[in-house]
Write an enzyme that holds these catalytic residues in place. Structure first.
Site, PDB file in Angstrom:
ATOM      1  CB  CYS A   2      -0.721  -0.038   1.231  1.00 34.08           C
ATOM      2  SG  CYS A   2      -1.720  -1.491   1.460  1.00 34.08           S
ATOM      3  NE  ARG A  50      -6.914  -4.091   1.374  1.00 31.62           N
ATOM      4  CZ  ARG A  50      -7.881  -4.963   1.516  1.00 31.62           C
ATOM      5  NH1 ARG A  50      -8.990  -4.476   1.159  1.00 31.62           N
ATOM      6  NH2 ARG A  50      -7.511  -6.083   1.957  1.00 31.62           N
ATOM      7  CB  ILE A 291      13.912  -7.933 -18.765  1.00 32.09           C
ATOM      8  CG1 ILE A 291      12.868  -7.387 -18.105  1.00 32.09           C
ATOM      9  CG2 ILE A 291      14.540  -7.237 -19.612  1.00 32.09           C
ATOM     10  CD1 ILE A 291      11.605  -7.002 -19.140  1.00 32.09           C
TER      11      ILE A 291
END
Length: 646
Positions: A2, A50, A291
């Protein structure tokens, strides 16, 4: 995961402006796009954004105790919350949710400030106890999660996950701290507890701050530190068995989630060990992502594929073009402070990829510091043996002279690049290590900064950061000392900052099983030769993973998560770096020596020196000034004023 923020009146109970609080909260919308709430009472305002991970249905914040007298906002995960609930229930506490957040308010009621010692996880939280008129905030032991705060002149305390939430309040002075600038150009980040703005601070790892309204504000208190005792006598075989068990426990705790979960898989030892352990704990194939780079010199994807194939993971790969430099301004806005680790670019991209498939991703971050993986560790140990063989009275003048006169041969084979070694040999162990990890070392900073700016430092140097931590290290072991220094500086200021901002920019939660504090405490008891043995770093981790990972992954040269800066600055970014470094924005500060800036650009672009790291550091500082300082209508503090307040 959060974003948290808030306002606390430390002296009285003046009304909180809801518009200010809402602005602060919404500035971190990216950290929590699922819900946003605020709580306001006299002298207190808490905000929360949140990202729903655990107890999706009922875990909203701000969250209260049974009678509403204790309120908390929390960012992170308490991994042992399920074992704490029955203990707190036995003490009479009643739970209304299934969230780890509720454990915090009841643990505060039961154990007060010592509650943080009971939590195992990554966390930053703030709570208000109305009955005790007490504000309390804390940050986890390894500072995986961020916490910024500022005490305003009128006694108002602001806090937030990111510095942008403090800036959004509008009342914090935007005076840039010259000491923070010195640290940035040494390390590529501003070291805890300092922030780039004078009035702001970062709560240090393993620290808490407890304020009783109307009383003098105390200094933050340390509640945890790692101690490298190195006193555990154990065979390699037994150590491998214990490590596999502890790693399994740490990974298992971090696989608790009500939303899709996966892992980063770079092809290095650390992330591969995490994925192998996850696969052994999961009935379903693990979601992994990597990646790839179109430049073979930076591409590790084939090693990631080896692990993915072995464990039949659901593997996602995306190729990043090697000229992926369009993120410069985005990163400047994202980090709020000047930040110069160029691997923030691929980290941003891998988080972007992961979020397409999962909401939570496990990473291998922290493995180099805990297990002794950096090449610089082996170089430092070699230098330490040389330092120990020569008296300081001889070593300092001889190697000091050699360091000054020996040319910096970036173009030469590594064996002939002795300037840094000579400079290190003339220093103490702590000075030498600080010198080796600095982007612009002290002699370069002496040329970089103007005379006026150096006066504003009042004799302060970035070396003071390392000296302060070394005084607390409580070890004379050469490897343990620099591991401790890295855990207090590079791991916190660079690695954890990079991963937190890059992941939360995409609303992705990243969990780091190799930073479990119980695992780190166990490793700190093991002799250093189980970490670095000869020229082999991460000796124990590699031995423990031999049954689970191919030798091609375990015993290959470390590549790192890098981008081709040197080529960029002589090619596609040639004009941009020249305009940024030699342009009006840096010149307007009065902090830099124009002749040296010209030298850095000209010598690099002529190919006679590799100044890519210093130039990137300058490029990102200029981007910070344009995007954060100018973009936020902030004014640079005049140099004369900076001198007066230094």
């Amino acid at each position: 995961m959060c974003g948290i923020t808030g306002i606390f009146d430390t002296q009285s109970a003046r009304a909180i402006d809801p518009r200010q609080l809402q602005r602060m909260n919404e500035s971190q919308h990216h950290r929590g796009p699922d819900e946003g709430s605020v709580h306001i009472e006299p002298g207190v305002g808490f905000g929360h954004r949140r990202l729903s991970i655990i107890d999706v249905a009922t875990g909203q914040q701000p969250l209260f105790n049974e009678d509403g007298t204790v309120v908390v906002v929390f960012n992170g995960e308490i991994y042992n919350f399920q074992s704490l609930i029955p203990e707190l229930q036995a003490l009479g506490h009643v739970f209304h949710t299934r969230s780890d957040t509720e454990v915090i308010v009841h643990a505060w009621e039961a154990w007060g400030p010592d509650c943080v010692k009971r939590f195992r996880g990554m966390f930053a939280f703030a709570l208000w106890d109305r009955n005790q008129q007490t504000f309390f905030m804390a940050r986890d032991r390894l500072a995986v999660k961020p916490m910024h705060y500022a005490l305003l002149d009128d006694g108002t305390l602001l806090f937030g996950s990111e510095l942008k939430s403090l800036l959004a309040h509008g009342g914090m002075k935007r005076e840039i701290d010259p000491l923070a600038v010195e640290e940035y150009f040494a390390f590529g980040y501003v070291a805890e507890p300092r922030c780039i703005f004078k009035q702001a601070r970062k709560l240090e790892p393993g620290h808490s701050l407890c304020i009783r309204r109307g009383q003098p504000i105390p200094a933050p208190q340390r509640y945890w530190d790692v101690r490298f005792t190195l006193d555990r006598q154990i065979s390699v075989e037994d150590a491998c068995d214990e490590l596999r068990a502890k790693l399994e426990e740490s990974v298992r705790l971090r696989m608790i989630s009500e939303v899709p979960l996966g892992a980063f898989l770079s092809g290095g030892v650390d992330s591969s060990a995490v994925v192998a352990t996850m696969a052994g704990l999961s009935e379903e194939p693990v979601n992994t992502c990597s990646i790839a780079f179109d430049d073979p010199a930076f591409n590790e994807s084939e090693f990631a594929q080896l692990v993915a194939d072995r464990y039949r993971t659901h593997h996602s790969v995306e190729t990043v073009v090697s000229d992926d430099f369009d993120l410069i301004d985005t990163l400047a806005r994202l980090y709020d402070e000047p930040y110069a680790d160029s691997s923030a670019i691929p980290t941003y991209r891998v988080c972007q990829l992961a979020r397409k498939h999962v909401t939570v991703a496990l990473s291998g971050d922290g493995g180099d510091e805990s297990f002794g993986g950096y090449r610089r560790y082996r170089m430092h140990l070699m230098e330490e043996r040389m330092r120990g063989a020569l008296p300081a009275a001889l070593r300092r003048p001889v190697f000091g002279l050699l360091g000054r006169v020996y040319p910096k041969a970036d173009w030469a084979p590594r064996v002939f690049r002795a300037k840094t070694t000579f400079e290190g040999m003339a220093r103490t162990s702590v000075q030498a290590y600080c010198h080796s990890v600095s982007i612009l070392r002290e002699p370069m900073r002496a040329e970089l900064f103007s005379a006026q700016f150096k006066a504003s430092l009042g004799g302060y140097t970035a070396q003071d950061v390392f000296d302060r931590h070394a005084a607390n290290a409580d070890t004379e072991d050469p490897l343990a000392l620099i591991q401790y220094l890295d855990m207090k500086t590079y791991l916190v200021g660079d690695i954890n900052t990079k991963v937190d901002r890059a992941s939360m920019a995409h609303s992705l939660e990243v969990r780091e099983p190799l930073m479990d504090h119980e695992l780190i405490e166990w490793l700190a008891r093991l002799p250093s030769d189980l970490k670095v043995r000869g020229q082999e770093g991460k000796f124990l981790l590699k031995k423990a993973m031999e049954p689970k990972l191919p030798d091609a992954v375990l015993y290959r040269p470390k590549m790192g998560f890098a981008v081709p800066l040197a080529r960029w600055f002589r090619g596609p970014l040639k004009q941009r770096v020249r305009e940024a470094v030699l342009g009006p924005r840096l010149a307007a500060t009065g902090w830099f020596n124009p002749a040296y800036l010209q030298h850095l650009v000209d010598a690099h672009q002529a190919g006679t020196r590799d100044y890519s790291a210093p130039l990137w550091t300058l490029l990102m500082f200029e981007a910070f000034l344009r995007n954060v300082v100018d973009g936020g209508q902030a004014q640079l503090q005049p140099l004369e004023s900076a001198v007066a307040h230094a």
